[in-house]
Motif scaffolding. Sequence first.
Motif, PDB file in Angstrom:
ATOM      1  N   ALA A   4      -8.744  26.592 -11.219  1.00 19.27           N
ATOM      2  CA  ALA A   4      -8.639  25.777 -10.007  1.00 19.27           C
ATOM      3  C   ALA A   4      -7.557  26.311  -9.073  1.00 19.27           C
ATOM      4  CB  ALA A   4      -8.361  24.325 -10.370  1.00 19.27           C
ATOM      5  N   ILE A   5      -6.433  26.737  -9.628  1.00 18.83           N
ATOM      6  CA  ILE A   5      -5.355  27.275  -8.797  1.00 18.83           C
ATOM      7  C   ILE A   5      -5.819  28.556  -8.107  1.00 18.83           C
ATOM      8  CG2 ILE A   5      -3.030  28.281  -8.812  1.00 18.83           C
ATOM      9  CD1 ILE A   5      -2.381  26.364 -11.108  1.00 18.83           C
ATOM     10  N   ILE A   6      -6.527  29.395  -8.819  1.00 23.73           N
ATOM     11  CA  ILE A   6      -7.017  30.649  -8.235  1.00 23.73           C
ATOM     12  C   ILE A   6      -8.009  30.364  -7.110  1.00 23.73           C
ATOM     13  CG2 ILE A   6      -8.340  32.750  -8.705  1.00 23.73           C
ATOM     14  CD1 ILE A   6      -7.141  32.609 -11.583  1.00 23.73           C
ATOM     15  N   LEU A  62      -0.316  34.928  -7.259  1.00 22.48           N
ATOM     16  CA  LEU A  62      -1.211  34.847  -8.411  1.00 22.48           C
ATOM     17  C   LEU A  62      -0.701  35.715  -9.551  1.00 22.48           C
ATOM     18  CD1 LEU A  62      -4.679  34.868  -6.607  1.00 22.48           C
ATOM     19  CD2 LEU A  62      -3.558  32.931  -7.743  1.00 22.48           C
ATOM     20  N   ARG A  63       0.126  36.710  -9.225  1.00 22.14           N
ATOM     21  CA  ARG A  63       0.748  37.561 -10.245  1.00 22.14           C
ATOM     22  C   ARG A  63       2.183  37.137 -10.549  1.00 22.14           C
ATOM     23  NH1 ARG A  63      -1.800  40.581 -13.418  1.00 22.14           N
ATOM     24  NH2 ARG A  63      -0.358  42.296 -13.289  1.00 22.14           N
ATOM     25  N   TRP A  64       2.868  36.555  -9.562  1.00 23.03           N
ATOM     26  CA  TRP A  64       4.268  36.172  -9.711  1.00 23.03           C
ATOM     27  C   TRP A  64       4.444  34.768  -9.144  1.00 23.03           C
ATOM     28  CZ3 TRP A  64       8.920  37.916  -6.401  1.00 23.03           C
ATOM     29  CH2 TRP A  64      10.117  37.578  -7.052  1.00 23.03           C
ATOM     30  N   PHE A 111       2.431  22.878  -7.251  1.00 29.23           N
ATOM     31  CA  PHE A 111       2.721  22.156  -8.488  1.00 29.23           C
ATOM     32  C   PHE A 111       2.000  22.779  -9.680  1.00 29.23           C
ATOM     33  CE2 PHE A 111       4.027  18.774  -5.499  1.00 29.23           C
ATOM     34  CZ  PHE A 111       5.339  18.661  -5.932  1.00 29.23           C
ATOM     35  N   GLY A 112       0.858  23.393  -9.440  1.00 33.16           N
ATOM     36  CA  GLY A 112       0.178  24.127 -10.517  1.00 33.16           C
ATOM     37  C   GLY A 112       1.017  25.287 -11.005  1.00 33.16           C
ATOM     38  N   HIS A 113       1.614  26.028 -10.074  1.00 37.76           N
ATOM     39  CA  HIS A 113       2.483  27.146 -10.473  1.00 37.76           C
ATOM     40  C   HIS A 113       3.750  26.643 -11.153  1.00 37.76           C
ATOM     41  CE1 HIS A 113       0.473  30.734  -8.963  1.00 37.76           C
ATOM     42  NE2 HIS A 113       0.077  30.009  -7.926  1.00 37.76           N
ATOM     43  N   ILE A 114       4.294  25.539 -10.664  1.00 41.38           N
ATOM     44  CA  ILE A 114       5.493  24.984 -11.287  1.00 41.38           C
ATOM     45  C   ILE A 114       5.184  24.553 -12.722  1.00 41.38           C
ATOM     46  CG2 ILE A 114       7.105  23.020 -11.246  1.00 41.38           C
ATOM     47  CD1 ILE A 114       6.991  23.240  -8.136  1.00 41.38           C
ATOM     48  N   ALA A 115       4.049  23.890 -12.908  1.00 41.93           N
ATOM     49  CA  ALA A 115       3.671  23.436 -14.259  1.00 41.93           C
ATOM     50  C   ALA A 115       3.462  24.606 -15.197  1.00 41.93           C
ATOM     51  CB  ALA A 115       2.400  22.588 -14.174  1.00 41.93           C
TER      52      ALA A 115
END
Length: 119
Positions: A4-6, A62-64, A111-115
């Motif tokens: 979903a994030i992607i 998406l990589r970092w 928030f997806g990346h934070i999680a």
Amino acid sequence: MDIAIIVVTIALAVYLGIAAVLNIFYMEHARENATHLKISSKRVRFIGWCQLAAVIGLVAGLRWSALAIAAAIGLLLLMIGAVMAHRKVGDPIKEMVPAAVVFLLTGFVMFGHIAQAGA
């Protein structure tokens, strides 16, 4: 990484990439918006470069994840400014919907990346 994030990141990147090109090159749609919102062509071009930076940051993020989070924070601030500009000229809520949707989707990505970073 969550699918979903992607997907949301790519959708935001495409939408913002198109908006960035319109603003950087001050195309007709950008000129109409600038006139309506009473902002200068220089400011519109600056907004376009900020949008382009957000696209690069979100995609590279998406990589970092740290880069995606930083880009998302900047984009959230940009969308708050967009809503404020619409409010300043007295636009109805429906004119603010695109900025609000980008704000919500950006928050989802951030928030997806934070999680994921905390996991």
